[in-house]
Design an enzyme around this catalytic site. Structure first.
Site, PDB file in Angstrom:
ATOM      1  CD  GLU A   1       4.248   1.078   7.088  1.00 30.77           C
ATOM      2  OE1 GLU A   1       5.029   1.332   7.929  1.00 30.77           O
ATOM      3  OE2 GLU A   1       3.827   1.871   6.201  1.00 30.77           O
TER       4      GLU A   1
ATOM      5  CG  ASP B   1      -0.394   0.067   2.491  1.00 27.46           C
ATOM      6  OD1 ASP B   1       0.644  -0.770   2.775  1.00 27.46           O
ATOM      7  OD2 ASP B   1      -0.779   0.696   3.526  1.00 27.46           O
TER       8      ASP B   1
END
Length: 399
Positions: free
Chosen positions: A145, A80
């Protein structure tokens, strides 16, 4: 079937997936396509939590040529990325993976799709030259994250451990180098603790302050007490703990009204001189003393009424002392680059704070100068160098 030995090609495939947290965006699918030809078994569990978006994650495992008997190496990271912002500000579209002037441009190039691309290439080169490594290798990759970190690494570790997975060491491929590859390995991180303060006053007309209690006066006294004196002077392995106020707000659009409440949020990055409990007690004591001295208006000696609350799940401070992991990675870096990396605990938090509960963990990846910036980019030469470092470490680890 060709193996994913080219880190630049791997990275381009990942950058072209718009995986802005919490969207998978095709990035985990692209990664799975790289890993399957290497013999990995791949799972992509989705985790959920109340009040948070569902997040898809990836856990891939290669058994190795000794039926899993060798030391188990984990590589961890995230696909991500943060939002690109206004795409018109970018020289090249943020998800195009455009190569120009020896650099690949795109969101996630260094933070941290580049690290993943290099590790996959390094392992592919090892498999191409020598076959499967002498023990298990796993990739633990999250899509959470850069977000709340609730439905990502924490739950993925629990999920894998419940299936019997055990690890001997982990590398997190975050961008750790400030200027050049080989500068720095992160062997620990400061903890992070966030609190909220509310000071209660009495709303009133600004021309009649004797009829009101201004919470901003009280908040100023409390915040000053948080800043002074310094929390500590640092420790052997960590820089000084630091408190920063991140918001102060009264929610008051009028200039002739004394507000009823003032709110502030602060964050502390703390070293191993503190536990979360001891640090919370210190903050409570500072605020209590300041509240007794503070005033909400001239001539009123009642002190300051306030509330202090703590955000859930403070990040713990940790330090990795595993010599085989730290020395082995340092030796691989020096063999490839000629540099002996500094061992650092600087910077913010990462998912290493969760992994350290399962095995020794360090962080080493690309140069981080452009992470989260417009025109994030990575030198193609750095992709090749990092791939060579990871490959050297893999070969030494399983030697």
């Amino acid at each position: 079937m060709s193996l994913p030995t080219d880190p630049a090609a791997n990275l381009a495939a990942l950058i072209r997936c718009p995986s802005v947290t919490p969207a998978e965006g095709g990035a985990l699918m692209a990664l799975e396509a790289m890993l399957k030809p290497l013999g990995f078994a791949v799972d992509r569990p989705v985790f959920s939590g109340e009040g948070t978006p569902d997040v898809e994650n990836l856990y891939a495992r290669l058994a190795g040529d000794h039926s899993g008997e060798g030391p188990h190496l984990m590589f961890a990271g995230h696909t991500d990325v943060v939002p690109p912002g206004d795409e018109a500000d970018w020289t090249h579209p943020p998800f195009s993976a455009t190569v120009e002037g020896g650099f690949m441009h795109g969101r996630g190039a260094v933070d941290m799709k580049g690290g993943i691309a290099c590790f996959v290439a390094a392992l592919a080169r090892h498999v191409e030259a020598h076959g499967a490594p002498g023990g298990p290798v796993s990739l633990l990759i999250t899509g959470d994250e850069e977000g709340p970190a609730i439905n990502g690494t924490v739950k993925l570790l629990e999920w894998a451990a419940a299936r019997g997975e055990r690890w001997d060491a982990a590398i997190v491929g975050e961008p750790t180098n400030p200027d050049a590859l080989g500068d720095m390995i992160k062997i620990g991180r400061r903890g992070s603790l966030t609190g909220d303060i509310v000071v209660h006053g009495r709303q009133g007309h600004i021309a009649y302050p004797h009829l009101a209690d201004n919470p901003v006066r009280g908040m100023a006294a409390l915040l000053d007490a948080l800043f002074h004196p310094p929390l500590d002077a640092g420790t052997e392995n960590f820089q000084p703990s630091n408190l920063e106020v991140t918001t102060v707000d009264v929610g008051n659009p009028a200039t002739n009204v004394i507000p009823a409440k003032a709110r502030a949020t602060f964050n502390i990055r703390y070293n191993d001189a503190w536990t979360p409990e001891a640090l919370q007690a210190e903050i409570h004591n500072r605020l209590d003393r300041a509240a007794g001295r503070g005033k909400l208006r001239l001539g009123k000696e009642d002190g300051v009424a306030f509330e202090l609350s703590w955000r859930v799940s403070p990040s713990p401070v940790f330090l990795t002392r595993d010599d085989r992991l730290v020395s082995g990675l340092s030796a691989a870096i020096e063999a490839v680059t000629g540099r002996r990396p500094a061992l650092s605990t600087s910077g913010g938090t990462s998912d290493a704070r969760f992994i350290k509960d399962y095995c020794p963990v360090v962080e080493f990846g690309l140069v981080g100068q452009t992470m989260h910036m417009v025109n994030e980019r990575v030198a193609l030469a750095d992709l090749e160098t990092l791939t060579r470092i990871y490959r050297r470490f893999i070969e030494d680890w399983f030697a």
